[in-house]
Design a protein around this motif. Structure first.
Motif, PDB file in Angstrom:
ATOM      1  N   ARG A   1       3.246  -2.068  -3.310  1.00  0.00           N
ATOM      2  CA  ARG A   1       3.540  -0.817  -2.618  1.00  0.00           C
ATOM      3  C   ARG A   1       3.243   0.129  -3.668  1.00  0.00           C
ATOM      4  O   ARG A   1       3.797   0.065  -5.040  1.00  0.00           O
ATOM      5  CB  ARG A   1       5.037  -0.957  -2.232  1.00  0.00           C
ATOM      6  N   GLU A   2       2.683   1.250  -2.928  1.00  0.00           N
ATOM      7  CA  GLU A   2       2.300   2.475  -3.895  1.00  0.00           C
ATOM      8  C   GLU A   2       3.814   3.065  -4.243  1.00  0.00           C
ATOM      9  O   GLU A   2       4.821   2.920  -3.538  1.00  0.00           O
ATOM     10  CB  GLU A   2       1.378   3.661  -3.170  1.00  0.00           C
TER      11      GLU A   2
ATOM     12  N   GLY B   1       0.799  -1.206   0.193  1.00  0.00           N
ATOM     13  CA  GLY B   1       0.012   0.092   0.008  1.00  0.00           C
ATOM     14  C   GLY B   1       0.911   1.167  -0.066  1.00  0.00           C
ATOM     15  O   GLY B   1       1.885   1.138  -0.388  1.00  0.00           O
ATOM     16  N   GLU B   2       0.086   2.354   0.500  1.00  0.00           N
ATOM     17  CA  GLU B   2       0.741   3.627   0.480  1.00  0.00           C
ATOM     18  C   GLU B   2       1.657   3.730   1.856  1.00  0.00           C
ATOM     19  O   GLU B   2       1.193   3.669   3.049  1.00  0.00           O
ATOM     20  CB  GLU B   2      -0.216   4.957   0.633  1.00  0.00           C
TER      21      GLU B   2
END
Length: 156
Positions: A75-76, A42-43
């Motif tokens: 992952r962003e 994610g972020e």
């Protein structure tokens, strides 16, 4: 998602110091394969990113892994400053700490890998005669095959 990844690599670790888990980061050291598995999700903000790498460095001090899988596919994107910070600070520190070659298998889509390594100064991946060698893969199984083939020089 994290549980499935854990089951995939969990064989071979039993000590609580072998795993570190947050909402966006999972780090597992497998004693059976002697591979450090780092997976980001994610972020990830700058503060969390840098704190995550401080935990990774602690695990490196304890386990001294010369083989890593760095899974960034979920992952962003990070800002360029944080990416640069890892290449300029963390990777050279790992080389100095381990005093041996380090092999990092990175899982990331091709276009993102190109942007990640763009403008990297190779000098940050050398310490004395030791190298940090990074290779790009699309799948976890490819990483395992490559890491099984590479030879780490015995420093004893």
């Amino acid at each position: 998602m994290i549980q499935a990844y854990s089951k995939e690599i969990a064989s071979g670790f039993s000590d609580p110091s072998d795993e570190y888990l947050t909402e966006n980061l999972q780090v597992i050291y497998s004693t059976s394969t002697e591979i450090l598995h780092v997976k980001w999700f994610g972020e990830v903000g700058s503060k969390e990113f840098r704190e995550g790498y401080s935990h990774i460095l602690r695990m490196v001090r304890v386990h001294k892994p010369s083989k890593w899988i760095l899974d960034l596919k979920n992952r962003e994107l990070l800002n360029k400053e944080d990416q640069h910070w890892v290449f300029k600070n963390i990777f050279p520190q790992i080389l100095r700490m381990l005093k041996q070659d380090v092999f990092i298998a990175v899982i990331l889509p091709v276009p993102l890998y190109e942007s990640l390594i763009h403008n990297i100064d190779g000098d940050d991946f050398i310490d004395n005669d030791n190298l940090l060698i990074m290779n790009h893969f699309l799948y976890y199984e490819e990483c395992l095959r490559w890491l099984a083939e590479v030879q780490v020089a015995d420093i004893s």
